[in-house]
Enzyme design. Structure first.
Site, PDB file in Angstrom:
ATOM      1  N   ASP A 145     -36.695   5.054 -31.714  1.00 23.65           N
ATOM      2  CA  ASP A 145     -36.745   4.047 -30.653  1.00 23.65           C
ATOM      3  C   ASP A 145     -38.018   4.262 -29.828  1.00 23.65           C
ATOM      4  O   ASP A 145     -38.374   5.401 -29.540  1.00 23.65           O
ATOM      5  CB  ASP A 145     -35.495   4.206 -29.770  1.00 23.65           C
ATOM      6  N   ASP A 184     -34.226   1.340 -25.474  1.00 23.70           N
ATOM      7  CA  ASP A 184     -32.979   0.555 -25.510  1.00 23.70           C
ATOM      8  C   ASP A 184     -31.929   1.175 -26.424  1.00 23.70           C
ATOM      9  O   ASP A 184     -30.861   0.606 -26.627  1.00 23.70           O
ATOM     10  CB  ASP A 184     -33.252  -0.914 -25.903  1.00 23.70           C
ATOM     11  N   ASP A 206     -36.938   0.963 -33.629  1.00 26.53           N
ATOM     12  CA  ASP A 206     -37.724  -0.274 -33.711  1.00 26.53           C
ATOM     13  C   ASP A 206     -39.013  -0.064 -34.506  1.00 26.53           C
ATOM     14  O   ASP A 206     -39.345   1.057 -34.890  1.00 26.53           O
ATOM     15  CB  ASP A 206     -38.001  -0.831 -32.306  1.00 26.53           C
ATOM     16  N   ASP A 224     -36.573  -5.020 -47.659  1.00 24.52           N
ATOM     17  CA  ASP A 224     -35.237  -5.161 -48.212  1.00 24.52           C
ATOM     18  C   ASP A 224     -34.870  -6.639 -48.126  1.00 24.52           C
ATOM     19  O   ASP A 224     -34.812  -7.211 -47.040  1.00 24.52           O
ATOM     20  CB  ASP A 224     -34.269  -4.326 -47.363  1.00 24.52           C
ATOM     21  N   ASP A 238     -31.187  -6.502 -52.493  1.00 22.46           N
ATOM     22  CA  ASP A 238     -29.808  -6.160 -52.182  1.00 22.46           C
ATOM     23  C   ASP A 238     -28.834  -6.805 -53.185  1.00 22.46           C
ATOM     24  O   ASP A 238     -28.979  -7.998 -53.498  1.00 22.46           O
ATOM     25  CB  ASP A 238     -29.518  -6.681 -50.767  1.00 22.46           C
ATOM     26  N   GLU A 272     -30.739  -3.506 -56.418  1.00 22.14           N
ATOM     27  CA  GLU A 272     -29.499  -2.739 -56.276  1.00 22.14           C
ATOM     28  C   GLU A 272     -28.490  -3.331 -57.260  1.00 22.14           C
ATOM     29  O   GLU A 272     -28.152  -4.503 -57.168  1.00 22.14           O
ATOM     30  CB  GLU A 272     -28.976  -2.840 -54.848  1.00 22.14           C
ATOM     31  N   HIS A 285     -28.519   4.583 -47.232  1.00 19.07           N
ATOM     32  CA  HIS A 285     -27.782   4.213 -46.019  1.00 19.07           C
ATOM     33  C   HIS A 285     -26.323   3.854 -46.290  1.00 19.07           C
ATOM     34  O   HIS A 285     -25.585   3.575 -45.344  1.00 19.07           O
ATOM     35  CB  HIS A 285     -28.486   3.016 -45.360  1.00 19.07           C
ATOM     36  N   ASP A 286     -25.913   3.787 -47.556  1.00 20.60           N
ATOM     37  CA  ASP A 286     -24.526   3.461 -47.898  1.00 20.60           C
ATOM     38  C   ASP A 286     -23.744   4.686 -48.359  1.00 20.60           C
ATOM     39  O   ASP A 286     -22.581   4.562 -48.745  1.00 20.60           O
ATOM     40  CB  ASP A 286     -24.487   2.437 -49.048  1.00 20.60           C
TER      41      ASP A 286
HETATM   42  C1  GLC Z   1     -25.715  -3.594 -50.098  1.00 16.74           C
HETATM   43  C2  GLC Z   1     -26.279  -2.851 -48.918  1.00 16.74           C
HETATM   44  C3  GLC Z   1     -25.183  -2.607 -47.950  1.00 16.74           C
HETATM   45  C4  GLC Z   1     -24.638  -3.945 -47.502  1.00 16.74           C
HETATM   46  C5  GLC Z   1     -24.213  -4.805 -48.697  1.00 16.74           C
HETATM   47  C6  GLC Z   1     -24.049  -6.225 -48.296  1.00 16.74           C
HETATM   48  O1  GLC Z   1     -24.817  -2.847 -50.827  1.00 16.74           O
HETATM   49  O2  GLC Z   1     -26.921  -1.682 -49.331  1.00 16.74           O
HETATM   50  O3  GLC Z   1     -25.587  -1.836 -46.844  1.00 16.74           O
HETATM   51  O4  GLC Z   1     -23.549  -3.761 -46.658  1.00 16.74           O
HETATM   52  O5  GLC Z   1     -25.181  -4.800 -49.707  1.00 16.74           O
HETATM   53  O6  GLC Z   1     -25.282  -6.804 -48.006  1.00 16.74           O
END
Ligand code: GLC
Length: 542
Positions: free
Chosen positions: A25, A29, A33, A102, A203, A245, A317-318
């Site tokens: 950040d 806030d 960012d 992304d 994605d 993905e 991140h998942d």
């Molecule tokens: C992908 C992303 C995930 C998101 C999902 C829906 O799997 O990596 O974070 O929630 O798609 O967009």
């Protein structure tokens, strides 16, 4: 520096994923960012990465932290402005770092103008951008469920229709059978290419050719036709790197996706290794088996060799933090974080490092009320309703929640780990006083410098890019060892996946080979707990 105008430059590259909300950040806030990212580019240049996969930064109501886009051509204000984004692209480029955006092309936010128009009437020009079926309230077209729980169909009384959503209710699926919609998406991607973006992470791209009447989401019959069209129209320059993905990809599919003729994508993220210790649902676990993991990697390495291209990752991140999930995030945190890095980066493919992985960040253990992620919250509600105890639910959440990866980046030992001067949007892991970038940079034996060395080695030795793959001791329960060989160079990677020492002798051809990299001093003889070594035999020997 890599020549990024040429097809295939990404085969020598290492990428770094930034989850912007949690990275840095700059304005107090509590939300990371783009100016914050710009301020950390020198850090990433020091690590040596060639590109940043930037999780979504476009305008969004943030029902799924930006994976619900309401305007593909503007930036979510708390992340900054279009000028900030242009600044990021050019400042990164100066440091030899490409920006890989992304792109969420399977669905939008329900607040996207296309969807608000679509809601107006059945003959609105945007109505057909989404997937609709006529129906009566209470009787959805079929029993398909969304990935975040509940029905995949949402009723709109004013239209007497249901719309289809594979994810949250606020993420209506786009209808790729509509050519006008596809054209809009390609134009939008060109808009970003013209701004200097050099690649895209796509994605859930395997879900775009859905056929909900036949309950098909991933791998629909028209999938590869659409992807080839996307590629031909949007990814025109040969240097553009693309990673899709694709949870549904097996090796055969991945070869199609990543065919060296460049007709589809550069590579896909596949998840077979990630799912090995999951039950039917990700929240339920199966016992971990190293032989299974090894055979899985072996298959991907051997089958794609010369025919396609792998992406290499353990963290994103998942997913829960790799060192907590696969390693030992207690006593052997540093050793096991380095072991996982070597095990992965030694293979053929393009490695991806997720923010914080390079300093060995770990999972977080919060109370059930403190979670943020929509998938986690839906599961908590669903399982409570089904009669699971809070203790059982908590166990699953601690092990699998996506929020494990989403805690703020730990920069130093000051308040809020140097992430923000305000109140962080999400909990900072308590261990930040010990695990942070500042301390990693001041310790030459840190996980950070191990990654830095691995990234550099990949550029120095073509065998990382070209070598074939031979697995040793496939049935051994704790040893992961493999050889990579190309031309005159041979690498041997040896990893002891256990908190106990074990006997080890280098195999024929490596008895006197030097150890190029290891996670313990004096790497000789038997292996210590979580010890990992990289031997180099042949011409590369110096
Ligand atoms: C992908 C992303 C995930 C998101 C999902 C829906 O799997 O990596 O974070 O929630 O798609 O967009």
């Amino acid at each position: 520096m890599l020549d990024k105008t040429k097809y295939g430059w990404w085969k020598s590259a290492v990428f770094y994923q930034i989850y912007p909300k949690s990275f840095q950040d700059s304005d107090g806030d509590g939300i990371g960012d783009i100016p914050g990212i710009i301020g950390r580019l020198d850090y990433l240049a020091e690590l040596g990465v060639d590109g940043i996969w930037l999780s979504p930064v476009c305008a969004s109501p943030q029902a799924d932290n930006g994976y619900d886009i309401s305007d593909y051509r503007s930036i979510w204000p708390p992340f900054g402005t279009m000028e900030d984004m242009e600044g990021l692209i050019s400042e990164a480029k100066k440091r030899g770092i490409s920006i890989i955006m992304d792109m969420v092309l399977n669905h939008t936010s329900d607040e996207h103008r296309w969807f608000t128009e679509a809601l107006k009437s059945k003959d609105n020009p945007y109505h057909d951008y989404y997937v609709w079926r006529d129906g009566e309230p209470g009787t959805p077209p079929n029993d398909m469920r969304g990935c975040f729980g509940g029905s995949a169909w949402e009723y709109v009384p004013s239209l007497g229709q249901y719309y289809f959503h594979q994810f949250a209710v606020k993420q209506p699926d786009l209808n790729w059978d509509n050519p006008r919609l596809r054209r809009e998406l390609y134009d939008m991607i060109r808009f970003w290419v013209q701004k200097g973006v050099e690649g895209f992470r796509l994605d859930v791209i395997d879900s775009v050719a859905k056929e909900p009447d036949r309950k098909i989401t991933a791998r629909g019959p028209r999938l590869h036709e659409y992807i080839r069209e996307l590629s031909a129209n949007a990814f025109i320059e040969p240097g553009i790197v693309t990673v899709g993905e694709a949870w549904s990809a097996d090796t055969g599919e991945a070869i199609r996706w990543s065919s060296p003729d460049g007709s589809e994508l550069s590579m896909v993220f596949q998840f077979e290794h990630i799912c090995l210790d999951r039950g039917e649902e990700k929240w339920d676990s199966r016992p971990f088996s190293l032989p299974k993991l090894k055979r899985c990697f072996e298959r991907w390495q051997r089958e794609l060799h010369g025919k396609g291209w792998n992406s290499l990752f353990l963290d994103n991140h998942d997913l829960p933090r790799a060192v907590s999930h696969w390693g030992d995030d207690g006593k052997y945190r540093v050793e096991s974080a380095k072991l996982l890095a070597l095990m992965l980066h030694g293979m053929e493919g393009t490695p991806y490092i997720f923010q914080g992985e390079e300093i060995g960040m770990t999972n977080i253990r919060l109370g059930l009320e403190e979670y943020e992620d929509t998938e986690t919250l839906n599961m908590i509600a669903e399982r409570r309703e089904m009669g699971y105890s809070d203790a059982e639910i908590l166990e699953s959440v601690h092990r699998q929640s996506r929020d494990n990866a989403r805690t703020p980046m730990q920069w130093d030992d000051s308040e809020n780990a140097g992430f923000t001067t305000g109140t962080p949007w999400f909990a900072v892991n308590d261990n930040f006083r010990e695990i942070n970038v500042k301390s990693a940079l001041s310790d030459k034996n840190s996980v950070f410098y191990f990654y830095k060395r691995l990234i550099a080695l990949r550029k120095e030795h073509p065998v990382f890019r070209e070598g074939d793959f031979t697995l040793l001791e496939p049935e051994d329960e704790t040893l992961f060892a493999y050889i990579r060989a190309a031309r005159t160079e041979r690498l041997l990677i040896v990893c002891n996946f256990a908190s106990e020492a074990r006997r080890w002798r280098a195999p024929a051809g490596f008895e006197s080979a030097p150890v190029l990299l290891a996670n313990y001093p004096e790497p000789e003889g038997d292996l210590r707990p979580w010890e990992a070594r990289l031997y180099l035999a042949g011409e590369g020997e110096k």
